[in-house]
Scaffold this motif. Structure first.
Motif, PDB file in Angstrom:
ATOM      1  N   PHE A 431       0.834  -1.193   0.000  1.00  0.00           N
ATOM      2  CA  PHE A 431       0.000   0.000   0.000  1.00  0.00           C
ATOM      3  C   PHE A 431       0.873   1.249   0.000  1.00  0.00           C
ATOM      4  CE2 PHE A 431      -2.133  -3.252   2.672  1.00  0.00           C
ATOM      5  CZ  PHE A 431      -3.035  -3.659   1.718  1.00  0.00           C
ATOM      6  N   THR A 432       0.600   2.160  -0.903  1.00  0.00           N
ATOM      7  CA  THR A 432       1.364   3.403  -0.986  1.00  0.00           C
ATOM      8  C   THR A 432       0.375   4.554  -1.006  1.00  0.00           C
ATOM      9  OG1 THR A 432       1.442   3.093  -3.392  1.00  0.00           O
ATOM     10  CG2 THR A 432       3.315   2.314  -2.129  1.00  0.00           C
ATOM     11  N   ASN A 433       0.369   5.315  -2.098  1.00  0.00           N
ATOM     12  CA  ASN A 433      -0.683   6.301  -2.284  1.00  0.00           C
ATOM     13  C   ASN A 433      -1.973   5.585  -2.636  1.00  0.00           C
ATOM     14  OD1 ASN A 433       0.639   8.887  -2.007  1.00  0.00           O
ATOM     15  ND2 ASN A 433       1.736   8.380  -3.875  1.00  0.00           N
ATOM     16  N   TYR A 444     -11.776  13.930 -11.945  1.00  0.00           N
ATOM     17  CA  TYR A 444     -11.860  15.018 -10.971  1.00  0.00           C
ATOM     18  C   TYR A 444     -10.538  15.772 -10.833  1.00  0.00           C
ATOM     19  CZ  TYR A 444     -16.411  13.324  -9.464  1.00  0.00           C
ATOM     20  OH  TYR A 444     -17.736  12.962  -9.428  1.00  0.00           O
ATOM     21  N   GLY A 445      -9.515  15.344 -11.553  1.00  0.00           N
ATOM     22  CA  GLY A 445      -8.216  15.983 -11.457  1.00  0.00           C
ATOM     23  C   GLY A 445      -7.130  14.926 -11.395  1.00  0.00           C
ATOM     24  N   ALA A 446      -5.933  15.349 -11.038  1.00  0.00           N
ATOM     25  CA  ALA A 446      -4.801  14.437 -10.904  1.00  0.00           C
ATOM     26  C   ALA A 446      -4.487  14.242  -9.426  1.00  0.00           C
ATOM     27  CB  ALA A 446      -3.578  14.984 -11.624  1.00  0.00           C
ATOM     28  N   ASN A 447      -4.073  13.029  -9.071  1.00  0.00           N
ATOM     29  CA  ASN A 447      -3.631  12.763  -7.704  1.00  0.00           C
ATOM     30  C   ASN A 447      -2.460  13.699  -7.393  1.00  0.00           C
ATOM     31  OD1 ASN A 447      -2.185  11.567  -5.432  1.00  0.00           O
ATOM     32  ND2 ASN A 447      -3.494   9.788  -5.727  1.00  0.00           N
ATOM     33  N   ALA A 448      -2.607  14.490  -6.328  1.00  0.00           N
ATOM     34  CA  ALA A 448      -1.608  15.517  -6.025  1.00  0.00           C
ATOM     35  C   ALA A 448      -0.258  14.922  -5.680  1.00  0.00           C
ATOM     36  CB  ALA A 448      -2.104  16.394  -4.872  1.00  0.00           C
ATOM     37  N   ARG A 449      -0.213  13.642  -5.273  1.00  0.00           N
ATOM     38  CA  ARG A 449       1.053  13.039  -4.871  1.00  0.00           C
ATOM     39  C   ARG A 449       1.667  12.177  -5.979  1.00  0.00           C
ATOM     40  NH1 ARG A 449      -1.974  13.075   0.025  1.00  0.00           N
ATOM     41  NH2 ARG A 449      -0.975  14.470   1.523  1.00  0.00           N
ATOM     42  N   SER A 450       0.831  11.408  -6.682  1.00  0.00           N
ATOM     43  CA  SER A 450       1.377  10.500  -7.690  1.00  0.00           C
ATOM     44  C   SER A 450       1.221  11.025  -9.113  1.00  0.00           C
ATOM     45  CB  SER A 450       0.666   9.141  -7.601  1.00  0.00           C
ATOM     46  OG  SER A 450      -0.684   9.244  -8.026  1.00  0.00           O
ATOM     47  N   GLY A 451       0.309  11.952  -9.325  1.00  0.00           N
ATOM     48  CA  GLY A 451       0.067  12.465 -10.662  1.00  0.00           C
ATOM     49  C   GLY A 451      -0.906  11.631 -11.474  1.00  0.00           C
ATOM     50  N   VAL A 778     -12.334   5.539  -0.797  1.00  0.00           N
ATOM     51  CA  VAL A 778     -11.233   6.234  -1.454  1.00  0.00           C
ATOM     52  C   VAL A 778     -11.006   7.587  -0.807  1.00  0.00           C
ATOM     53  CG1 VAL A 778     -10.470   7.271  -3.619  1.00  0.00           C
ATOM     54  CG2 VAL A 778     -11.632   5.054  -3.641  1.00  0.00           C
ATOM     55  N   GLN A 779      -9.730   7.904  -0.521  1.00  0.00           N
ATOM     56  CA  GLN A 779      -9.366   9.193   0.053  1.00  0.00           C
ATOM     57  C   GLN A 779      -8.083   9.663  -0.627  1.00  0.00           C
ATOM     58  OE1 GLN A 779     -10.544   9.470   4.556  1.00  0.00           O
ATOM     59  NE2 GLN A 779      -9.433   7.548   4.304  1.00  0.00           N
ATOM     60  N   VAL A 780      -8.171  10.716  -1.432  1.00  0.00           N
ATOM     61  CA  VAL A 780      -7.004  11.170  -2.188  1.00  0.00           C
ATOM     62  C   VAL A 780      -6.926  12.694  -2.203  1.00  0.00           C
ATOM     63  CG1 VAL A 780      -6.873   9.153  -3.699  1.00  0.00           C
ATOM     64  CG2 VAL A 780      -8.295  11.090  -4.365  1.00  0.00           C
ATOM     65  N   ALA A 781      -5.694  13.188  -2.200  1.00  0.00           N
ATOM     66  CA  ALA A 781      -5.454  14.607  -2.462  1.00  0.00           C
ATOM     67  C   ALA A 781      -5.436  14.793  -3.976  1.00  0.00           C
ATOM     68  CB  ALA A 781      -4.119  15.036  -1.861  1.00  0.00           C
ATOM     69  N   PHE A 782      -6.047  15.869  -4.464  1.00  0.00           N
ATOM     70  CA  PHE A 782      -6.143  16.039  -5.914  1.00  0.00           C
ATOM     71  C   PHE A 782      -5.781  17.461  -6.317  1.00  0.00           C
ATOM     72  CE2 PHE A 782     -10.165  17.652  -4.438  1.00  0.00           C
ATOM     73  CZ  PHE A 782     -10.503  18.657  -5.327  1.00  0.00           C
ATOM     74  N   ASP A 783      -5.505  17.603  -7.594  1.00  0.00           N
ATOM     75  CA  ASP A 783      -5.171  18.892  -8.180  1.00  0.00           C
ATOM     76  C   ASP A 783      -5.959  19.008  -9.483  1.00  0.00           C
ATOM     77  OD1 ASP A 783      -4.117  21.139  -9.331  1.00  0.00           O
ATOM     78  OD2 ASP A 783      -2.018  20.572  -9.079  1.00  0.00           O
ATOM     79  N   ALA A 784      -6.945  19.906  -9.510  1.00  0.00           N
ATOM     80  CA  ALA A 784      -7.793  20.070 -10.696  1.00  0.00           C
ATOM     81  C   ALA A 784      -7.618  21.454 -11.320  1.00  0.00           C
ATOM     82  CB  ALA A 784      -9.256  19.837 -10.333  1.00  0.00           C
TER      83      ALA A 784
END
Length: 813
Positions: A431-433, A444-451, A778-784
């Protein structure tokens, strides 16, 4: 016999091998009549399995069977260290449940998508209508966002379980039973979800590694009618082997691919939990495979004791050698001391706990379209592994066997092994990101950590309700408009309704050809709260509509405290009479609030006359917006209710009347099998009035069974959370999109939503368009964030002076 016979190759493959070589890259790939294209024996052997059942269970030969499960990601890196330790411990407990005679293979697969795959999964193809410009702009936004970090790279995680059973009838069943047990155990880790791959899914996964970019042609419906084995659909057309360290070269109809495999020779005493993380973060065609086979506990202790004894004998021999040379007995090699200390520590660990010993091998397959690109990727892999103090080297003389070892089949074709305890093996946590890429979902955008792309599907959740929360200027309306646009362009059978208190959505609705309804004193558009839906559904329409009008007028006339029981009773009595008459004779004009006022006066009671006097300003006075027959057109599939000019006194009443109309639309849509998406902006305003707050709470509870996905949008977090009703609605929502928050609001949300400080940093004082999404598990940081020159940005922006008056479609919605 489970169809094993039909799945075995027909013939020895020699003639077909010749035929295939005549159909190499650039040649005519058409097949002569009666020509059966079997995989050449050498390439079929590379794939490793002998047969595969419809359930996805593979027969590996002899007495071995394997099954592969896709495993959802778990948010490991974003939780505090004690949370990570808890996940590692839970993973160790899963490993400890493995039975002797079984093996487990973890596969972390980076997949580089072709442009065609990206187009089919994320992009919106032209439809030949007036909205193609929007679709192309959306595709440009997505492509530029993904290419900023990892390009078209996706990471998937799989677990392959292999079992040894010498009974062909029991083998597949036992493999599936172990898969079910594993799924139940791993679900305890943050609700990690697993899915057993059937034959089609498993062959497609293998094909991506053996025939990248090539069309996958296996079809379960026609497989039985063809003279092909399952391996014929995934084996490379031809494989070229070079010198001992040279890569394999796969020749397929879609082009050549260079493949090299690296294996990890040893692990340090203290393994890093970042080994798999660092490898999966490399953009490129990479597959990491960790094979683990448990010894039973007695065998583990015997093995370690034998190792300790051997090392102690070596130490004694070294001490005697030192004594003969008149040196201190402590002068023995440091490597021997370290190995002996490690072995004794392992023995103590096995004696004092229920841990097991595992035989392991870690291999990394690297692939590229050119030798230079391959060499670059191999160097990055070697650097990442060695950076965690793990010696790694290319699998010399064994490139073909190492590649088979990396396929998600559970085959350990290379002889190298390294023993680890449960605790050490669990440190290689998969398990990572946490990633989010759900079939049929929206971008909804790109994962802020993995892209990687964040793609979620609210329609598949038990409850699709949600909230979008953010401060002014954080991008919350852009987030809502992105989802609205996705729905409009991707789901033509779904309806979209927006309650817009601040006149923010008109540019988008105009561009999409939707209908704007503006209600305000003196306006020409009217909405009658006394409209009653036609018969049908599960309730009595007369009683239901009467109860609704009582609730509406209680909020209108009584404010926050409502009206008393006598007033409610007389309104209810008059409504029952009016709507019963309407139901008996629907041909006449629809009743209005003026009809109700006349009925209240005609009741002959003081209470009726008092209520009628209170209604006068709303029926014959300056606030008579809702006292006339309905004139608005509600036929469009995209409707925006603009209440920005309705006035403070009527706002709550207007929202409740609109929601009653919306509910009638939802009921009609349900009968037609249509889904309804509802967006309510400035949601916190509704809770200033308990009646309207209660109304929305009931809407949140009832909507999921009626095909409703409701979304509340607000900037005032404190005001929202001050309402117990709002808190209940938050807990009854599986979708939550948090844009930028102030530090104070972020602290409140962190406590209420129970997110970690690292997760909270994703929505604390961040740039507009950045945030954090929680959707079910699901819980992710995102960049849109979008380029301000894009068409979508100009449609979405609410910054003063930025809207460019974009016109995309007409108003036929």
């Amino acid at each position: 016999m489970f169809g094993l016979k039909r799945d075995r190759p027909q013939g020895d493959g020699r003639d077909t091998h010749k035929g295939r070589r005549r159909h190499r890259v650039g040649a005519d790939h058409s097949q002569p009549t009666g020509w059966v294209r079997h995989a050449p024996a050498s390439t079929a052997a590379l794939c490793g399995f002998k047969a595969m059942l419809p359930s996805g269970v593979a027969w590996l030969g002899a007495d071995e069977w394997s099954v592969t499960l896709h495993m959802s990601a778990v948010d490991y890196l974003s939780v505090p260290r004690d949370g990570q330790a808890a996940i590692v411990q839970q993973w160790a407990e899963v490993l400890n449940t493995m039975r002797a005679g079984s093996r487990l293979q973890l596969s972390v697969v980076n997949r580089v998508l072709s442009n065609a795959e990206v187009a089919s999964m994320l992009s919106k193809p032209d439809q030949g209508d007036r909205f193609d410009a929007l679709r192309r702009d959306f595709n440009t936004v997505v492509t530029s966002k993904l290419s900023a970090k990892r390009g078209n790279t996706l990471t998937d995680r799989y677990v392959t379980i292999t079992v040894q059973v010498d009974d062909e009838d029991r083998g597949p069943d036992e493999a599936l039973e172990l898969a079910r047990e594993f799924s139940a155990q791993v679900k305890k880790i943050q609700g990690c979800v697993t899915h057993v791959l059937d034959r089609t899914e498993r062959l497609r996964l293998i094909s991506r590694m053996t025939r990248p970019w090539e069309l996958f042609t296996f079809d379960e419906a026609t497989f039985a009618d063809k003279k092909l084995a399952a391996v014929d659909y995934v084996a490379p057309w031809a494989v070229e082997r070079g010198a001992t360290t040279d890569p394999l070269v796969f020749h397929n109809g879609s082009g050549d691919q260079f493949v090299s495999t690296v294996w990890v020779r040893d692990y340090p005493v203290w393994l890093s939990d970042e080994v798999l993380t660092s490898l999966s973060a490399i953009p490129g065609d990479i597959a990491v495979s960790l094979h683990m086979e448990p010894y039973d506990q007695e065998a583990s202790r015997t093995l370690v004791q034998r190792q300790v004894s051997e090392l102690e004998m070596q130490a004694i021999a070294e001490q005697r050698k030192a004594a003969k040379q008149h040196l201190s007995e402590d002068m023995i090699p440091h490597s021997l001391v370290t190995a002996l200390d490690e072995a004794r520590a392992t023995r103590a660990e096995l004696e004092q706990s229920n841990e097991k010993l595992f035989s392991t091998v870690l291999a990394v397959k690297v692939a590229a379209v050119s030798r230079d690109e391959l060499d670059t990727l191999v160097r990055r892999v070697m650097s990442a592994v060695r950076g965690k103090s793990c010696p790694a080297e290319i699998a010399t003389h064994m490139q073909a066997e190492a590649f088979t070892t990396c396929l998600p089949l559970g085959i350990r074709a290379i002889p190298m092994r390294r023993t680890l305890t449960t605790a050490a093996a669990a440190t290689l946590v998969p398990f990572t990101n946490q990633e989010a890429f759900e079939d049929g979902g929206y971008w909804y955008g790109a994962n802020a950590r993995s892209g990687e792309a964040v793609v979620l599907n609210r329609t598949t959740k038990v409850n699709g309700n949600g909230f979008i929360l953010g401060t002014t200027g954080s991008g919350k309306s852009q987030a809502a408009k992105l989802e609205i646009t996705n729905t409009f362009l991707s789901r033509p059978d779904d309806d979209i309704i927006i309650i817009d208190p601040e006149h923010e959505y008109q540019p988008l609705i105009d561009a999409l050809g939707g209908q704007i309804i503006q209600l305000f004193p003196g306006g020409t558009q009217r909405l009658n709260p006394m409209d009653m839906a036609a018969d049908g559904g599960e309730t009595d329409p007369v009683k239901e509509k009467s109860a609704t009008v009582v609730t509406l007028l209680s909020a209108l006339l009584g404010g926050q405290d409502g009206i008393g029981l006598p007033q409610r009773s007389i309104i209810d009595r008059c409504c029952l009479d009016i709507f019963s008459a309407r139901r008996a004779d629907p041909s006449g004009p629809a009743p209005t609030l003026e009809t109700l006022r006349a009925a209240l006066i005609a009741s002959g009671t003081d209470t009726g006359r008092e209520v009628a006097e209170s209604l006068e300003i709303y029926t014959a006075g300056s606030l008579d917006i809702f006292s006339h027959a309905t004139t608005v057109d509600m036929s469009s599939r995209l409707i925006g209710w603009d209440i920005s000019r309705v006035g403070t006194e009527l706002r709550h009443f207007a929202v409740m009347v609109i929601c009653d109309q919306i509910w009638q639309r939802i009921s009609a849509n349900r009968e037609q099998g249509r889904r309804t998406w509802l967006y309510i902006d400035e949601f916190h305003v509704l809770f200033a009035n308990p009646a309207s707050g209660e109304y929305f709470k009931e809407l949140w509870k009832r909507g999921r069974k009626w095909g409703l996905l409701a979304t509340g949008i607000t900037q005032n977090i404190d005001e929202l959370l001050a309402s117990e009703q709002a808190r209940l609605m938050l807990s009854n929502s599986t979708f939550l999109e948090l844009l930028g928050q102030t530090s104070t609001d972020a602290e409140t949300l962190t406590e209420v939503l129970k997110v970690s400080p690292l997760q909270a940093s994703a929505f604390t004082n961040v740039a507009p368009g950045q945030g954090f999404i929680r959707c079910d598990q699901v819980q992710v940081a995102f960049d849109a964030r979008m380029d301000d020159s894009s068409l979508l940005y100009r449609l979405f922006t609410t910054k003063f002076g930025e809207h460019a008056g974009v016109v995309v479609g007409d108003r036929d919605g």
